[in-house]
Design a protein around this motif. Structure first.
Motif, mmCIF file in Angstrom:
data_model
loop_
_atom_site.group_PDB
_atom_site.id
_atom_site.type_symbol
_atom_site.label_atom_id
_atom_site.label_comp_id
_atom_site.label_asym_id
_atom_site.label_seq_id
_atom_site.Cartn_x
_atom_site.Cartn_y
_atom_site.Cartn_z
ATOM 1 N N LEU A 164 0.812 -1.225 0.000
ATOM 2 C CA LEU A 164 0.000 0.000 0.000
ATOM 3 C C LEU A 164 0.846 1.276 0.000
ATOM 4 O O LEU A 164 0.551 2.226 -0.724
ATOM 5 C CB LEU A 164 -0.932 -0.014 1.216
ATOM 6 C CG LEU A 164 -2.071 0.997 1.192
ATOM 7 C CD1 LEU A 164 -3.017 0.696 0.046
ATOM 8 C CD2 LEU A 164 -2.822 0.994 2.504
ATOM 9 N N ALA B 195 2.226 1.601 -3.535
ATOM 10 C CA ALA B 195 1.173 1.759 -4.551
ATOM 11 C C ALA B 195 0.499 3.122 -4.404
ATOM 12 O O ALA B 195 0.076 3.719 -5.399
ATOM 13 C CB ALA B 195 0.146 0.652 -4.410
ATOM 14 N N TYR C 189 1.659 5.994 -6.641
ATOM 15 C CA TYR C 189 1.260 5.886 -8.054
ATOM 16 C C TYR C 189 -0.206 6.272 -8.242
ATOM 17 O O TYR C 189 -0.559 6.988 -9.180
ATOM 18 C CB TYR C 189 1.486 4.461 -8.569
ATOM 19 C CG TYR C 189 2.941 4.096 -8.720
ATOM 20 C CD1 TYR C 189 3.732 4.705 -9.697
ATOM 21 C CD2 TYR C 189 3.551 3.160 -7.888
ATOM 22 C CE1 TYR C 189 5.071 4.381 -9.837
ATOM 23 C CE2 TYR C 189 4.889 2.829 -8.020
ATOM 24 C CZ TYR C 189 5.646 3.442 -8.993
ATOM 25 O OH TYR C 189 6.973 3.125 -9.129
ATOM 26 N N VAL C 190 -1.044 5.777 -7.327
ATOM 27 C CA VAL C 190 -2.479 6.096 -7.414
ATOM 28 C C VAL C 190 -2.678 7.605 -7.238
ATOM 29 O O VAL C 190 -3.405 8.243 -8.000
ATOM 30 C CB VAL C 190 -3.279 5.292 -6.355
ATOM 31 C CG1 VAL C 190 -4.745 5.707 -6.361
ATOM 32 C CG2 VAL C 190 -3.151 3.804 -6.613
ATOM 33 N N ALA D 24 -0.535 9.943 -7.847
ATOM 34 C CA ALA D 24 -0.002 10.633 -9.025
ATOM 35 C C ALA D 24 -1.020 10.603 -10.168
ATOM 36 O O ALA D 24 -1.251 11.621 -10.835
ATOM 37 C CB ALA D 24 1.300 9.977 -9.469
ATOM 38 N N ALA D 25 -1.657 9.448 -10.379
ATOM 39 C CA ALA D 25 -2.630 9.322 -11.475
ATOM 40 C C ALA D 25 -3.809 10.273 -11.265
ATOM 41 O O ALA D 25 -4.230 10.981 -12.191
ATOM 42 C CB ALA D 25 -3.121 7.885 -11.576
ATOM 43 N N TYR D 26 -4.343 10.311 -10.034
ATOM 44 C CA TYR D 26 -5.493 11.188 -9.771
ATOM 45 C C TYR D 26 -5.084 12.660 -9.808
ATOM 46 O O TYR D 26 -5.859 13.515 -10.228
ATOM 47 C CB TYR D 26 -6.159 10.811 -8.437
ATOM 48 C CG TYR D 26 -7.052 9.596 -8.593
ATOM 49 C CD1 TYR D 26 -8.411 9.729 -8.848
ATOM 50 C CD2 TYR D 26 -6.534 8.310 -8.534
ATOM 51 C CE1 TYR D 26 -9.224 8.622 -9.033
ATOM 52 C CE2 TYR D 26 -7.334 7.189 -8.711
ATOM 53 C CZ TYR D 26 -8.680 7.349 -8.958
ATOM 54 O OH TYR D 26 -9.485 6.259 -9.146
ATOM 55 N N VAL E 27 -2.767 13.894 -11.755
ATOM 56 C CA VAL E 27 -2.624 14.238 -13.187
ATOM 57 C C VAL E 27 -3.978 14.661 -13.748
ATOM 58 O O VAL E 27 -4.101 15.683 -14.438
ATOM 59 C CB VAL E 27 -2.045 13.038 -13.986
ATOM 60 C CG1 VAL E 27 -2.272 13.212 -15.479
ATOM 61 C CG2 VAL E 27 -0.562 12.880 -13.699
ATOM 62 N N PHE E 28 -4.997 13.875 -13.419
ATOM 63 C CA PHE E 28 -6.355 14.201 -13.893
ATOM 64 C C PHE E 28 -6.798 15.568 -13.359
ATOM 65 O O PHE E 28 -7.289 16.418 -14.115
ATOM 66 C CB PHE E 28 -7.323 13.098 -13.456
ATOM 67 C CG PHE E 28 -8.766 13.435 -13.706
ATOM 68 C CD1 PHE E 28 -9.260 13.465 -15.010
ATOM 69 C CD2 PHE E 28 -9.620 13.752 -12.670
ATOM 70 C CE1 PHE E 28 -10.585 13.790 -15.261
ATOM 71 C CE2 PHE E 28 -10.935 14.076 -12.914
ATOM 72 C CZ PHE E 28 -11.426 14.092 -14.208
ATOM 73 N N LEU F 207 -4.845 18.426 -15.046
ATOM 74 C CA LEU F 207 -5.331 18.682 -16.408
ATOM 75 C C LEU F 207 -6.609 19.517 -16.360
ATOM 76 O O LEU F 207 -6.760 20.494 -17.103
ATOM 77 C CB LEU F 207 -5.639 17.363 -17.113
ATOM 78 C CG LEU F 207 -4.537 16.707 -17.926
ATOM 79 C CD1 LEU F 207 -5.027 15.397 -18.515
ATOM 80 C CD2 LEU F 207 -4.082 17.607 -19.076
#
Lengths: 230, 73
Positions: free
Chosen positions: B7, B10, B13-14, B16-18, B20-21, B24
Motif C-alpha cells: 500500500l 502503490a 502511483y495512485v 499521481a494518477a489522480y 494528473v487528472f 489537467l
C-alpha cells in the motif's frame, strides 16, 4: 463534478481491493473512463463533421472542433495515467509490444495533426471542409483500431468488459459505471463551456466591427486561426 | 505482471494518477477562465464605446440652402 467526486469517493471507500493488483488497480477508475470518453469524443467529432458536410452550417464544424479538442486533452490524461499504471503494474513506464498502449498512442498522434491541418488552410470554408473529412476518416479509424486490438491474440492489457470471464464483480462494476457517467457528464459540461466561450468571443468581435462602422463580414476574420469562425 | 505493490508504494502511483487528472482539469479551467476574463474586459470596453456614442450624438446634416452653396463653390 458532483457525480465524479462521488465516483472517486466510491473508488476509495466502497470499491474493494483487487486480488491481483491490490491498491494500484484504483487507477483503473480514472484511466479507463477517460479513455472511453476520449474515444467516443473522437467518434462524436466525426459525426459532427458528417453533419457539417451535409448542412454546411458552421456550428457543426465548431462542435466537431471543440469535441476533438477536449478528447485530445483527455487522451493526454489517458497516456499519462496509463504510463503511471504500467510502471506500477509492469515495472516499465511504457511497453512497446502492448497493442492497446501503442494503438492509443497512434490515435493520439493522428489527432495531434488536426490543428496543424486546420492552421495550414487560410480559406475558412476550405479549412472546415478538409478538417471535416479528416475528422470523419480518423473517427472511423478509432472503432476499427479498438476492434483490431480486441481481436489481437496475444495481449496482456486488462480488459474492462471481459467477454469470456463474466465481466467485473458488482462493487467494481458499480464504481466504474458511476465514474464513467461522471466523466461523460464532465465532458459534456466542458464542451458546452467551451462552445459558449467561443460563441461569446465571435459575437463580441462582430459587435466591435459593427461599432467601428464596418459591417463587412470578411473583416471579422482577424488573422489566421485553427479555430472555426462563426 | 508484477506481484501487487504494498500500500505505501502503490499509494504514490495512485495519487499521481489522480493528481494528473486534477491538474489537467485545473489547467483547462484556468485557461478558459482567462479567456472569459478577456471577454469580460472587451464587454466593458464596448459598453464604454456605446455610452460615449450615446453621449455625443453625430452633428446634424447642414440645411439644404447651405449644401447648395457649398456645391456651387
Amino acid at each position: 463534478m458532483l457525480v465524479l467526486t462521488g465516483a472517486f469517493a466510491m473508488v476509495f471507500f466502497y470499491a474493494p481491493l483487487d486480488a491481483d493488483q491490490g491498491f494500484v488497480q484504483k487507477i483503473f477508475y480514472v484511466h479507463v473512463p477517460m479513455a472511453i470518453v476520449a474515444l467516443f469524443g473522437f467518434v462524436g467529432g466525426g459525426i459532427c463533421a458528417v453533419m457539417y458536410l451535409r448542412t454546411r452550417e458552421t456550428k457543426w464544424d465548431m462542435r466537431s472542433y471543440v469535441t476533438i479538442h477536449l478528447s485530445v486533452i483527455l487522451a493526454v490524461g489517458v497516456l499519462i495515467t496509463g504510463s503511471i499504471w504500467a510502471r506500477a503494474s509492469w515495472g516499465h513506464w511504457w511497453v512497446w509490444d502492448e497493442p492497446m498502449l501503442v494503438s492509443f498512442l497512434i490515435v493520439f498522434l493522428l489527432y495531434a495533426t488536426y490543428w496543424p491541418l486546420r492552421f495550414s488552410l487560410e480559406d475558412k470554408e476550405k479549412q472546415a471542409r478538409y478538417a471535416s473529412v479528416f475528422a470523419i476518416v480518423a473517427g472511423a479509424f478509432v472503432p476499427l483500431n479498438f476492434t483490431a486490438v480486441r481481436m489481437a491474440e496475444q495481449y496482456i492489457h486488462p480488459e474492462t468488459f471481459a467477454t469470456t470471464t463474466g465481466g467485473m464483480p458488482g462493487k467494481f462494476a458499480l464504481t466504474f459505471v458511476v465514474a464513467l457517467i461522471g466523466m461523460t457528464l464532465l465532458f459534456f459540461t466542458l464542451v458546452k463551456y467551451e462552445m459558449a466561450s467561443k460563441h461569446a468571443t465571435f459575437r463580441l468581435r462582430a459587435l466591435r466591427r459593427k461599432l467601428a462602422g464596418d459591417d463587412d463580414d470578411d473583416l471579422m476574420l482577424t488573422g489566421r486561426s485553427a479555430a472555426p469562425q462563426l | 505482471m508484477l506481484p501487487a505493490l504494498p500500500l505505501d508504494e502503490a499509494g504514490k502511483y495512485v495519487a499521481a494518477a489522480y493528481l494528473v487528472f486534477l491538474l489537467l482539469l485545473l489547467v483547462y479551467v484556468a485557461i478558459m477562465a482567462s479567456k472569459l476574463s478577456k471577454i469580460e474586459r472587451e464587454v466593458v470596453e464596448i459598453a464604454e464605446v456605446v455610452d460615449r456614442k450615446a453621449a455625443d450624438p453625430p452633428p446634424p446634416p447642414p440645411p439644404p440652402a447651405q449644401r447648395a452653396k457649398a456645391k456651387a463653390r
